[in-house]
Design an enzyme around this catalytic site. Structure first.
Site, PDB file in Angstrom:
ATOM      1  N   ARG A 117     -20.267 -16.909   6.232  1.00  0.00           N
ATOM      2  CA  ARG A 117     -19.150 -16.680   7.186  1.00  0.00           C
ATOM      3  C   ARG A 117     -17.798 -17.112   6.654  1.00  0.00           C
ATOM      4  NH1 ARG A 117     -23.044 -18.752  10.672  1.00  0.00           N
ATOM      5  NH2 ARG A 117     -24.194 -17.090  11.710  1.00  0.00           N
ATOM      6  N   LYS A 139      -5.690  -9.249   2.170  1.00  0.00           N
ATOM      7  CA  LYS A 139      -6.513  -8.055   2.414  1.00  0.00           C
ATOM      8  C   LYS A 139      -7.601  -8.016   1.351  1.00  0.00           C
ATOM      9  CE  LYS A 139      -3.372  -4.771   4.596  1.00  0.00           C
ATOM     10  NZ  LYS A 139      -2.697  -3.467   4.438  1.00  0.00           N
ATOM     11  N   GLU A 181       4.750  -0.525  -7.285  1.00  0.00           N
ATOM     12  CA  GLU A 181       4.752  -1.435  -6.122  1.00  0.00           C
ATOM     13  C   GLU A 181       6.032  -2.281  -6.121  1.00  0.00           C
ATOM     14  OE1 GLU A 181       2.488  -0.801  -4.009  1.00  0.00           O
ATOM     15  OE2 GLU A 181       0.769  -0.011  -5.135  1.00  0.00           O
ATOM     16  N   LYS A 223       6.949  -9.685  -0.546  1.00  0.00           N
ATOM     17  CA  LYS A 223       5.633  -9.474   0.074  1.00  0.00           C
ATOM     18  C   LYS A 223       5.262 -10.651   0.959  1.00  0.00           C
ATOM     19  CE  LYS A 223       1.057  -7.930   0.117  1.00  0.00           C
ATOM     20  NZ  LYS A 223      -0.041  -7.153  -0.389  1.00  0.00           N
ATOM     21  N   GLU A 233      -1.067  -6.822  10.066  1.00  0.00           N
ATOM     22  CA  GLU A 233      -0.534  -5.446  10.077  1.00  0.00           C
ATOM     23  C   GLU A 233      -0.567  -4.798  11.456  1.00  0.00           C
ATOM     24  OE1 GLU A 233      -1.313  -3.088   6.518  1.00  0.00           O
ATOM     25  OE2 GLU A 233      -1.023  -1.270   7.704  1.00  0.00           O
ATOM     26  N   ARG A 237       4.207  -5.004   8.518  1.00  0.00           N
ATOM     27  CA  ARG A 237       3.472  -5.022   7.242  1.00  0.00           C
ATOM     28  C   ARG A 237       3.212  -3.597   6.745  1.00  0.00           C
ATOM     29  NH1 ARG A 237      -1.464  -8.969   5.194  1.00  0.00           N
ATOM     30  NH2 ARG A 237      -1.780  -7.869   3.228  1.00  0.00           N
ATOM     31  N   ASN A 241       3.380   0.165   2.909  1.00  0.00           N
ATOM     32  CA  ASN A 241       2.710   1.427   2.571  1.00  0.00           C
ATOM     33  C   ASN A 241       3.699   2.532   2.217  1.00  0.00           C
ATOM     34  OD1 ASN A 241       0.116   0.406   2.984  1.00  0.00           O
ATOM     35  ND2 ASN A 241       0.305   0.685   5.187  1.00  0.00           N
ATOM     36  N   HIS A 244       2.667   5.471   0.102  1.00  0.00           N
ATOM     37  CA  HIS A 244       1.205   5.476   0.053  1.00  0.00           C
ATOM     38  C   HIS A 244       0.579   6.632   0.832  1.00  0.00           C
ATOM     39  CE1 HIS A 244       1.876   1.619  -1.783  1.00  0.00           C
ATOM     40  NE2 HIS A 244       0.585   1.385  -1.915  1.00  0.00           N
ATOM     41  N   HIS A 248      -1.880   8.300  -1.418  1.00  0.00           N
ATOM     42  CA  HIS A 248      -3.328   8.357  -1.170  1.00  0.00           C
ATOM     43  C   HIS A 248      -3.810   9.808  -1.156  1.00  0.00           C
ATOM     44  CE1 HIS A 248      -3.397   4.143   0.841  1.00  0.00           C
ATOM     45  NE2 HIS A 248      -3.652   4.073  -0.451  1.00  0.00           N
ATOM     46  N   HIS A 261      -3.645   4.504  -9.136  1.00  0.00           N
ATOM     47  CA  HIS A 261      -3.064   4.326  -7.801  1.00  0.00           C
ATOM     48  C   HIS A 261      -1.533   4.215  -7.894  1.00  0.00           C
ATOM     49  CE1 HIS A 261      -2.535   2.754  -3.750  1.00  0.00           C
ATOM     50  NE2 HIS A 261      -1.913   1.705  -4.255  1.00  0.00           N
TER      51      HIS A 261
HETATM   52  P1  NAD Z   1      -8.036  -2.986 -11.974  1.00  0.00           P
HETATM   53  O1  NAD Z   1      -8.423  -4.237 -11.351  1.00  0.00           O
HETATM   54  O2  NAD Z   1      -9.059  -1.908 -12.095  1.00  0.00           O
HETATM   55  O3  NAD Z   1      -7.419  -3.288 -13.414  1.00  0.00           O
HETATM   56  C1  NAD Z   1      -6.990  -2.195 -14.218  1.00  0.00           C
HETATM   57  C2  NAD Z   1      -7.610  -2.257 -15.618  1.00  0.00           C
HETATM   58  O4  NAD Z   1      -6.929  -3.267 -16.371  1.00  0.00           O
HETATM   59  C3  NAD Z   1      -9.068  -2.655 -15.641  1.00  0.00           C
HETATM   60  O5  NAD Z   1      -9.721  -1.951 -16.645  1.00  0.00           O
HETATM   61  C4  NAD Z   1      -9.010  -4.140 -15.980  1.00  0.00           C
HETATM   62  O6  NAD Z   1     -10.188  -4.630 -16.563  1.00  0.00           O
HETATM   63  C5  NAD Z   1      -7.868  -4.169 -16.932  1.00  0.00           C
HETATM   64  N1  NAD Z   1      -7.168  -5.428 -17.027  1.00  0.00           N
HETATM   65  C6  NAD Z   1      -6.909  -6.318 -16.041  1.00  0.00           C
HETATM   66  N2  NAD Z   1      -6.123  -7.289 -16.480  1.00  0.00           N
HETATM   67  C7  NAD Z   1      -5.900  -7.062 -17.793  1.00  0.00           C
HETATM   68  C8  NAD Z   1      -5.157  -7.718 -18.794  1.00  0.00           C
HETATM   69  N3  NAD Z   1      -4.433  -8.810 -18.518  1.00  0.00           N
HETATM   70  N4  NAD Z   1      -5.164  -7.198 -20.043  1.00  0.00           N
HETATM   71  C9  NAD Z   1      -5.853  -6.064 -20.320  1.00  0.00           C
HETATM   72  N5  NAD Z   1      -6.553  -5.371 -19.390  1.00  0.00           N
HETATM   73  C10 NAD Z   1      -6.577  -5.876 -18.148  1.00  0.00           C
HETATM   74  O7  NAD Z   1      -6.789  -2.296 -11.215  1.00  0.00           O
HETATM   75  P2  NAD Z   1      -5.553  -2.912 -10.404  1.00  0.00           P
HETATM   76  O8  NAD Z   1      -4.491  -1.890 -10.496  1.00  0.00           O
HETATM   77  O9  NAD Z   1      -5.283  -4.317 -10.777  1.00  0.00           O
HETATM   78  O10 NAD Z   1      -6.106  -2.958  -8.915  1.00  0.00           O
HETATM   79  C11 NAD Z   1      -6.434  -1.791  -8.214  1.00  0.00           C
HETATM   80  C12 NAD Z   1      -7.239  -2.180  -7.009  1.00  0.00           C
HETATM   81  O11 NAD Z   1      -6.440  -3.005  -6.164  1.00  0.00           O
HETATM   82  C13 NAD Z   1      -7.671  -0.994  -6.167  1.00  0.00           C
HETATM   83  O12 NAD Z   1      -9.038  -1.137  -5.854  1.00  0.00           O
HETATM   84  C14 NAD Z   1      -6.827  -1.113  -4.898  1.00  0.00           C
HETATM   85  O13 NAD Z   1      -7.492  -0.610  -3.764  1.00  0.00           O
HETATM   86  C15 NAD Z   1      -6.634  -2.606  -4.826  1.00  0.00           C
HETATM   87  N6  NAD Z   1      -5.452  -3.020  -4.062  1.00  0.00           N
HETATM   88  C16 NAD Z   1      -5.611  -3.992  -3.131  1.00  0.00           C
HETATM   89  C17 NAD Z   1      -4.532  -4.449  -2.400  1.00  0.00           C
HETATM   90  C18 NAD Z   1      -4.713  -5.558  -1.413  1.00  0.00           C
HETATM   91  O14 NAD Z   1      -3.765  -5.872  -0.672  1.00  0.00           O
HETATM   92  N7  NAD Z   1      -5.863  -6.191  -1.387  1.00  0.00           N
HETATM   93  C19 NAD Z   1      -3.255  -3.930  -2.627  1.00  0.00           C
HETATM   94  C20 NAD Z   1      -3.106  -2.937  -3.612  1.00  0.00           C
HETATM   95  C21 NAD Z   1      -4.218  -2.489  -4.334  1.00  0.00           C
HETATM   96  N1  GLY Z   2      -0.899  -3.576  -0.052  1.00  0.00           N
HETATM   97  C1  GLY Z   2      -0.478  -3.530   1.288  1.00  0.00           C
HETATM   98  C2  GLY Z   2      -0.636  -4.811   2.040  1.00  0.00           C
HETATM   99  O1  GLY Z   2      -0.996  -5.818   1.496  1.00  0.00           O
HETATM  100  O2  GLY Z   2      -0.421  -4.836   3.224  1.00  0.00           O
END
Ligand code: NAD
Ligand code: GLY
Length: 356
Positions: A117, A139, A181, A223, A233, A237, A241, A244, A248, A261
C-alpha cells in the site's frame, strides 16, 4: 548560480529537487535513504552499464535491472520489482531508488505506490525529459495493452537528485525530446525564459553544463509551482499538457515509438500555438516564432503525410480528458500564459492541414 535545492511544497509533505552537476552520487546520503530499512535500486541495463557507480551493490541491498524501453513499462515489470522485494523480505520501511529515464521512474514509482500500500521512493532521473518533467510531481504509471499510462497512481517521491552531467551520454534525439518539455514550460509560464532559450539553443544543444543547469532549474521551478497549486490535476496542472493533445494523437497515429514523445510534443507546440492564433488569442507572429524555436532544438514542426488528418482527429476525440464531445485543448493567451479551453476538432483539423 545558486546551488540551493528547490522544494515542492505540498499540503501533506514537501520534498527537495536538488539540481547540481555531480549530485547524482549523493543519493545514498538522502535522509529518506538513511532512515530506510533496505535500499532497492531500480534501473535498466543501459544505465547500469553506463553508470555502475550510481547503482553499485555496495550502496544498496538489492538492485533490479529492467529491460530498456517503453515496451517494458508494464505490469510484468512491476511484478518483477514486487517479487524481488517480497523474496528479499522487504518491509514497508524499505525505499526504492529509481535511477533512469521516465520509463524507469514511472515503473519504479508505481511499484513503490502499490507495494504494501505504498513505500517511499526517490528519483535519480537520467534523461532531460525525466529531469524536468517525469521525476517531479508524483504521477506514476504503467502502460496497459489497451492504452498508454492507463494504470497508475499519484505517489510523490521523497527527494529528487537531478544531475545535468548525466546528460553527456544521452543520445542527441533524446536530448532534443527533453527540450520540447522545456519550451512548453516557457510557453505556459515565462516569456523571458523563452527569450533565453531562443538565445541559447546552440549552447544548450552542445550540453554546456551551466546553461543546462540553469534551464533544468527554471523548468523545475515552473513545474514545482504548478504541482504545488494543483497536485491532483483538477485544474491548472493540465497546462502542462500544452502540445500534448496534438502530440499524443501524432504518437498514436504514427505508431508509438515512430516519433519520440518529445518530438511529437514539439510539433504539438507549434500546432497549439497556431490554433491559439486562429482563435484570436495570440498574435499570428507567435506561430512562426514558436516554429523557429522548436526547429532550432531539432524537433519536427511538420505533420508527416502518413498521419492523415481524420485519423489524428479521431485519436484526439478518444482522449480520456475530453468533455461533452469537445476536445480540451491547452492554448496560449500570450507567450508565457497558457489557458485551458474546450474547442471543436474542426479547427484542429484546419491547423493540422496548414502544417503539412
Ligand atoms: P526513457 O526512460 O525510455 O529513456 C530514453 C532512452 O535513453 C532509454 O533507452 C534509456 O535507457 C536511455 N537513457 C536514459 N538515461 C540515459 C543517459 N544518461 N545516457 C544514455 N542513455 C540514457 O525515456 P524518457 O523520455 O526519459 O521517458 C519517457 C517516459 O516518461 C514515457 O513512458 C512517458 O509516458 C513518461 N512520462 C512521465 C511523466 C510523469 O509525469 N510521470 C511525464 C512525462 C513523461
Ligand atoms: N507531465 C504532466 C504532469 O506531470 O502533470
Amino acid at each position: 548560480m545558486s546551488v540551493d535545492a528547490l522544494t515542492v511544497a505540498l499540503a501533506t509533505r514537501s520534498y527537495s529537487l536538488d539540481v547540481r552537476p555531480g549530485v547524482a552520487r549523493s543519493w545514498p546520503a538522502a535522509t529518506a535513504v538513511r532512515q530506510a530499512s533496505a535500499r532497492v535500486v531500480v534501473t535498466n541495463r543501459t544505465i547500469a552499464a553506463l553508470y555502475p557507480e550510481l547503482v553499485a551493490g555496495t550502496q544498496c541491498n538489492l538492485r533490479i535491472e529492467l529491460e530498456d524501453g517503453e515496451r517494458y513499462k508494464t505490469a510484468d515489470s512491476v511484478d518483477v520489482i514486487h517479487s524481488a522485494l517480497l523474496r528479499a523480505r522487504c518491509d514497508r520501511k524499505c525505499i526504492i531508488v529509481a535511477v533512469g529515464g521516465g520509463v524507469v521512474g514511472d515503473t519504479a514509482g508505481f511499484a513503490a505506490a502499490t507495494y504494501m500500500r505504498g513505500i517511499p521512493f526517490i528519483q535519480v532521473p537520467t534523461t532531460l525529459l525525466a529531469q524536468v518533467d517525469s521525476s517531479i510531481g508524483g504521477k506514476t504509471a504503467i502502460n496497459h495493452p489497451l492504452g498508454k499510462n492507463m494504470i497508475g497512481a499519484f505517489h510523490q517521491p521523497s527527494a529528487v537528485f537531478i544531475d545535468p552531467l548525466l546528460l553527456n551520454t544521452l543520445p542527441d534525439a533524446e536530448l532534443s525530446a527533453g527540450f520540447a518539455e522545456i519550451i512548453k514550460h516557457a510557453l505556459i509560464r515565462d516569456a523571458a525564459y523563452l527569450d533565453w532559450l531562443e538565445a541559447n539553443s546552440a549552447g544548450l544543444l552542445a550540453r554546456d553544463p551551466e546553461l543546462l543547469t540553469h534551464a533544468i532549474r527554471r523548468s523545475c521551478e515552473i513545474k514545482a509551482a504548478i504541482v504545488e497549486a494543483d497536485e491532483f490535476e483538477t485544474g491548472e496542472r493540465a497546462l502542462l499538457n500544452l502540445g500534448h493533445t496534438f502530440g499524443h494523437a501524432l504518437e498514436a497515429v504514427l505508431g508509438f515509438g515512430t516519433w519520440l514523445h518529445g518530438q511529437a510534443v514539439g510539433c504539438g507546440l507549434v500546432l497549439a500555438t497556431d490554433m491559439s492564433a486562429r482563435l484570436g488569442l495570440i498574435d499570428s507572429a507567435a506561430v512562426a516564432r514558436v516554429q523557429r524555436i522548436v526547429s532550432a532544438f531539432r524537433l519536427p514542426v511538420r505533420v508527416p503525410a502518413q498521419a492523415s488528418t481524420s485519423a489524428l482527429v479521431d485519436a484526439m476525440l478518444l482522449d480520456k480528458k475530453n468533455e461533452g464531445g469537445r476536445v480540451r485543448f491547452i492554448l496560449l493567451e500570450a507567450i508565457g500564459r497558457g489557458v485551458i479551453r474546450p474547442e471543436s476538432v474542426e479547427l484542429a483539423a484546419q491547423v493540422i492541414d496548414a502544417h503539412r
